[in-house]
Write a protein that holds these residues in place. Structure first.
Motif, PDB file in Angstrom:
ATOM      1  N   LYS A  94       0.818  -1.218   0.000  1.00 37.45           N
ATOM      2  CA  LYS A  94       0.000   0.000   0.000  1.00 37.45           C
ATOM      3  C   LYS A  94       0.851   1.267   0.000  1.00 37.45           C
ATOM      4  CE  LYS A  94      -4.043  -2.092   2.207  1.00 37.45           C
ATOM      5  NZ  LYS A  94      -4.968  -2.055   3.371  1.00 37.45           N
ATOM      6  N   LYS A  95       1.999   1.222   0.671  1.00 39.70           N
ATOM      7  CA  LYS A  95       2.859   2.412   0.702  1.00 39.70           C
ATOM      8  C   LYS A  95       3.472   2.685  -0.671  1.00 39.70           C
ATOM      9  CE  LYS A  95       4.124   2.341   5.607  1.00 39.70           C
ATOM     10  NZ  LYS A  95       5.256   2.358   6.572  1.00 39.70           N
ATOM     11  N   ALA A  96       3.865   1.613  -1.372  1.00 41.75           N
ATOM     12  CA  ALA A  96       4.399   1.773  -2.729  1.00 41.75           C
ATOM     13  C   ALA A  96       3.316   2.303  -3.654  1.00 41.75           C
ATOM     14  CB  ALA A  96       4.954   0.447  -3.242  1.00 41.75           C
ATOM     15  N   ASN A  97       2.094   1.795  -3.483  1.00 44.47           N
ATOM     16  CA  ASN A  97       0.974   2.298  -4.282  1.00 44.47           C
ATOM     17  C   ASN A  97       0.745   3.785  -4.019  1.00 44.47           C
ATOM     18  OD1 ASN A  97       0.459  -0.227  -5.374  1.00 44.47           O
ATOM     19  ND2 ASN A  97      -1.118  -0.742  -3.865  1.00 44.47           N
ATOM     20  N   ALA A  98       0.875   4.179  -2.755  1.00 44.51           N
ATOM     21  CA  ALA A  98       0.605   5.566  -2.372  1.00 44.51           C
ATOM     22  C   ALA A  98       1.598   6.525  -3.029  1.00 44.51           C
ATOM     23  CB  ALA A  98       0.655   5.713  -0.853  1.00 44.51           C
ATOM     24  N   LEU A 120      -3.630  19.211   0.663  1.00 42.00           N
ATOM     25  CA  LEU A 120      -4.270  18.244   1.557  1.00 42.00           C
ATOM     26  C   LEU A 120      -4.570  16.938   0.822  1.00 42.00           C
ATOM     27  CD1 LEU A 120      -6.723  20.548   3.567  1.00 42.00           C
ATOM     28  CD2 LEU A 120      -4.514  19.651   4.295  1.00 42.00           C
ATOM     29  N   ASP A 121      -4.955  17.040  -0.443  1.00 42.52           N
ATOM     30  CA  ASP A 121      -5.191  15.829  -1.241  1.00 42.52           C
ATOM     31  C   ASP A 121      -3.907  15.030  -1.401  1.00 42.52           C
ATOM     32  OD1 ASP A 121      -7.864  16.402  -1.503  1.00 42.52           O
ATOM     33  OD2 ASP A 121      -7.722  17.153  -3.566  1.00 42.52           O
ATOM     34  N   TRP A 122      -2.803  15.719  -1.713  1.00 40.07           N
ATOM     35  CA  TRP A 122      -1.508  15.040  -1.846  1.00 40.07           C
ATOM     36  C   TRP A 122      -1.156  14.318  -0.549  1.00 40.07           C
ATOM     37  CZ3 TRP A 122       2.231  19.094  -4.510  1.00 40.07           C
ATOM     38  CH2 TRP A 122       1.811  19.285  -5.834  1.00 40.07           C
ATOM     39  N   HIS A 123      -1.342  15.001   0.566  1.00 37.05           N
ATOM     40  CA  HIS A 123      -0.998  14.412   1.853  1.00 37.05           C
ATOM     41  C   HIS A 123      -1.880  13.211   2.155  1.00 37.05           C
ATOM     42  CE1 HIS A 123      -0.559  14.242   6.346  1.00 37.05           C
ATOM     43  NE2 HIS A 123       0.714  14.409   5.993  1.00 37.05           N
ATOM     44  N   HIS A 124      -3.135  13.297   1.818  1.00 33.40           N
ATOM     45  CA  HIS A 124      -4.041  12.172   2.059  1.00 33.40           C
ATOM     46  C   HIS A 124      -3.629  10.962   1.231  1.00 33.40           C
ATOM     47  CE1 HIS A 124      -7.776   9.753   1.854  1.00 33.40           C
ATOM     48  NE2 HIS A 124      -7.913  10.164   3.100  1.00 33.40           N
ATOM     49  N   ILE A 125      -3.283  11.185  -0.035  1.00 33.60           N
ATOM     50  CA  ILE A 125      -2.820  10.089  -0.895  1.00 33.60           C
ATOM     51  C   ILE A 125      -1.593   9.425  -0.292  1.00 33.60           C
ATOM     52  CG2 ILE A 125      -1.712   9.589  -3.122  1.00 33.60           C
ATOM     53  CD1 ILE A 125      -3.552  11.793  -4.317  1.00 33.60           C
ATOM     54  N   LEU A 126      -0.660  10.243   0.168  1.00 35.19           N
ATOM     55  CA  LEU A 126       0.612   9.737   0.668  1.00 35.19           C
ATOM     56  C   LEU A 126       0.482   9.026   2.004  1.00 35.19           C
ATOM     57  CD1 LEU A 126       3.728   9.713   0.176  1.00 35.19           C
ATOM     58  CD2 LEU A 126       3.828  11.853   1.472  1.00 35.19           C
ATOM     59  N   ARG A 131      -0.316   4.601  10.122  1.00 29.70           N
ATOM     60  CA  ARG A 131      -0.964   4.619  11.420  1.00 29.70           C
ATOM     61  C   ARG A 131      -0.522   5.831  12.240  1.00 29.70           C
ATOM     62  NH1 ARG A 131      -0.479  -1.697  13.491  1.00 29.70           N
ATOM     63  NH2 ARG A 131      -1.768  -2.633  11.839  1.00 29.70           N
ATOM     64  N   GLY A 132      -1.469   6.417  12.928  1.00 24.96           N
ATOM     65  CA  GLY A 132      -1.147   7.516  13.835  1.00 24.96           C
ATOM     66  C   GLY A 132      -0.942   8.850  13.155  1.00 24.96           C
ATOM     67  N   ILE A 133      -1.158   8.918  11.843  1.00 29.01           N
ATOM     68  CA  ILE A 133      -0.998  10.174  11.110  1.00 29.01           C
ATOM     69  C   ILE A 133      -2.367  10.648  10.647  1.00 29.01           C
ATOM     70  CG2 ILE A 133       0.004  11.287   9.071  1.00 29.01           C
ATOM     71  CD1 ILE A 133       2.072  10.563  11.149  1.00 29.01           C
ATOM     72  N   ASN A 134      -2.654  11.927  10.854  1.00 34.03           N
ATOM     73  CA  ASN A 134      -3.906  12.512  10.378  1.00 34.03           C
ATOM     74  C   ASN A 134      -3.750  12.860   8.902  1.00 34.03           C
ATOM     75  OD1 ASN A 134      -5.329  12.484  12.896  1.00 34.03           O
ATOM     76  ND2 ASN A 134      -4.047  14.208  13.560  1.00 34.03           N
ATOM     77  N   ALA A 135      -4.064  11.891   8.056  1.00 34.40           N
ATOM     78  CA  ALA A 135      -3.891  12.070   6.614  1.00 34.40           C
ATOM     79  C   ALA A 135      -4.821  13.147   6.088  1.00 34.40           C
ATOM     80  CB  ALA A 135      -4.153  10.743   5.891  1.00 34.40           C
ATOM     81  N   GLY A 136      -4.255  14.030   5.236  1.00 34.52           N
ATOM     82  CA  GLY A 136      -5.058  15.084   4.637  1.00 34.52           C
ATOM     83  C   GLY A 136      -5.393  16.212   5.585  1.00 34.52           C
ATOM     84  N   GLN A 137      -4.599  16.367   6.647  1.00 34.70           N
ATOM     85  CA  GLN A 137      -4.817  17.455   7.600  1.00 34.70           C
ATOM     86  C   GLN A 137      -3.495  18.119   7.951  1.00 34.70           C
ATOM     87  OE1 GLN A 137      -7.183  16.442  11.097  1.00 34.70           O
ATOM     88  NE2 GLN A 137      -8.046  14.667  10.018  1.00 34.70           N
ATOM     89  N   PHE A 138      -3.533  19.443   8.120  1.00 34.47           N
ATOM     90  CA  PHE A 138      -2.358  20.132   8.619  1.00 34.47           C
ATOM     91  C   PHE A 138      -2.189  19.802  10.101  1.00 34.47           C
ATOM     92  CE2 PHE A 138      -3.645  23.147   5.129  1.00 34.47           C
ATOM     93  CZ  PHE A 138      -2.584  22.825   4.292  1.00 34.47           C
ATOM     94  N   ASP A 211       3.853  14.539   9.114  1.00 35.91           N
ATOM     95  CA  ASP A 211       4.853  13.727   8.425  1.00 35.91           C
ATOM     96  C   ASP A 211       4.619  13.892   6.928  1.00 35.91           C
ATOM     97  OD1 ASP A 211       6.947  12.023   8.009  1.00 35.91           O
ATOM     98  OD2 ASP A 211       5.878  10.190   8.558  1.00 35.91           O
ATOM     99  N   GLY A 212       5.652  13.589   6.144  1.00 34.78           N
ATOM    100  CA  GLY A 212       5.515  13.666   4.698  1.00 34.78           C
ATOM    101  C   GLY A 212       5.886  14.999   4.090  1.00 34.78           C
ATOM    102  N   ASN A 213       6.399  15.942   4.919  1.00 35.81           N
ATOM    103  CA  ASN A 213       6.719  17.279   4.412  1.00 35.81           C
ATOM    104  C   ASN A 213       7.791  17.248   3.323  1.00 35.81           C
ATOM    105  OD1 ASN A 213       5.134  19.201   6.266  1.00 35.81           O
ATOM    106  ND2 ASN A 213       6.136  17.839   7.723  1.00 35.81           N
TER     107      ASN A 213
END
Length: 367
Positions: A94-98, A120-126, A131-138, A211-213
């Motif tokens: 799933k991470k490789a897909n992301a 936010l869309d990019w962050h949500h995709i990534l 786990r433990g990360i609020n995907a698509g949120q600052f 995370d993901g910056n």
């Protein structure tokens, strides 16, 4: 003032245009060369080239952050997302897909003005599978966002980003700065190069996500270049950064402490130039590979074609140790006698160059 975001003058970056103009001119020259090469490609070859470059970016932007994926997993996801014939999504990583999905999304939205929704869309995709990360949120909360190294109890703080409570004001300021950016006196390509360098620095300074910056910031740098040039520029910035990522962190750390970012601009221009050279070499390899297959395709059986395609998958000179009977048998699931016969045939017609002797015989493609 310890960090540039604390300055009243932020984001009024200072640098010497005259010093970077020769770098911009060289970039423009090389960009013209690669465009000329690709212009003669078939659509299939263009897709193959673009997939290879995006693959490099997907793998290297992840490796910079300490995540390692198999080439096959990411390429499978990329080609499935690109809709390339004969590829289907069979990758369960799933991470490789992301990361593959993010690469496609960045390229498809290069012409759109940057917005909070896009980030936010990019962050949500990534991050949707983290786990433990609020995907698509600052990021929120009162804990400081720090870049640190060292062991617990003995941390070295390399950088501290603005508090989360300041982001609702600073993010719209960043988006307005980005979308209003103009530097007409150095031409469209120069404007793209400068925006790419400064947008990446500005975004990494805000560090708006948990995370993901880094991955999103590098994607933003590539979008900025393509957006200003009004055409997709296929390069892998991360591949060039990863060659000496300690230098990258040193330059970023320095630039985040002084609004005079001349050193950062010179460094980032060199990264863009190196990335473009890599893309040019990949384009030339794609051209050589096409001419090679055109010359020999009618003389190859299915086993031979499969082995050669395997050898060219990772680029020129990347099939470590060359081909030998054992590898050929493994690729095609055949007997040693059949492998030996095929290898001899490939050598005789000029596809392979043979080296060594006895059990040490190996073969390289004659490109």
């Amino acid at each position: 003032m310890e960090y540039i975001w604390q300055s009243e003058d932020f984001p009024k970056f200072i640098f010497n245009k005259r010093e970077i103009i020769p770098l911009i001119q060289q970039f423009a020259h090389d960009l013209g060369e690669i465009s000329g090469i690709v212009m003669g490609f078939s659509e299939a070859n263009k897709q193959d080239l673009f997939a290879e470059i995006m693959l490099s970016e997907a793998l290297k932007t992840s490796e910079i952050e300490g995540e390692y994926f198999s080439r096959e997993d990411v390429m499978s996801s990329l080609k499935a997302n690109l809709g390339i014939k004969d590829y289907h999504q069979n990758n369960r990583n799933k991470k490789a897909n992301a990361i593959a999905h993010l690469m496609i999304e960045v390229q498809s939205s290069y012409h759109k003005p940057i917005s909070e929704k896009i980030l936010l869309d990019w962050h949500h995709i990534l991050m949707e599978n983290e786990r433990g990360i609020n995907a698509g949120q600052f990021r929120t909360g009162i804990e400081p966002m720090q870049v640190v190294s060292g062991k617990f109890g003995d941390f070295i703080i390399h950088y501290e980003a603005p508090p989360s409570e300041d982001l609702p004001l600073m993010i719209p300021q960043f988006l307005k700065w980005y979308n209003d950016f103009e530097m007409n006196d150095i031409g469209k390509i120069g404007e793209g190069v400068v925006l790419s360098a400064l947008a990446h620095l500005y975004f990494e300074t805000l560090h708006p996500f948990e995370d993901g910056n880094g991955r999103i910031g590098r994607a933003l740098a590539e979008k900025a270049l393509s957006e200003k040039l009004e055409t997709l520029v296929f390069i892998s910035i991360s591949k060039s950064i990863e060659k000496d990522k300690n230098r990258y962190y040193e330059e970023l750390k320095r630039a985040q402490r002084n609004l005079d970012v001349n050193s950062w601009m010179l460094y980032f221009c060199s990264i863009l130039q190196d990335a473009l050279l890599d893309s040019k070499n990949q384009a030339l390899f794609t051209l050589k590979k096409t001419l090679f297959f055109d010359q020999f395709k009618n003389q190859l059986n299915e086993r031979e074609l499969k082995a050669i395609q395997k050898m060219t998958e990772m680029g020129e000179n990347s099939f470590v140790g060359g081909m030998n009977a054992k590898k050929y048998m493994s690729i095609n699931k055949i007997s040693k006698a059949t492998a030996t016969r095929d290898l001899q045939h490939l050598s005789e017609i000029g596809v392979f160059l043979k080296s060594g002797g006895g059990r040490s015989i190996s073969y390289q493609l004659n490109l």
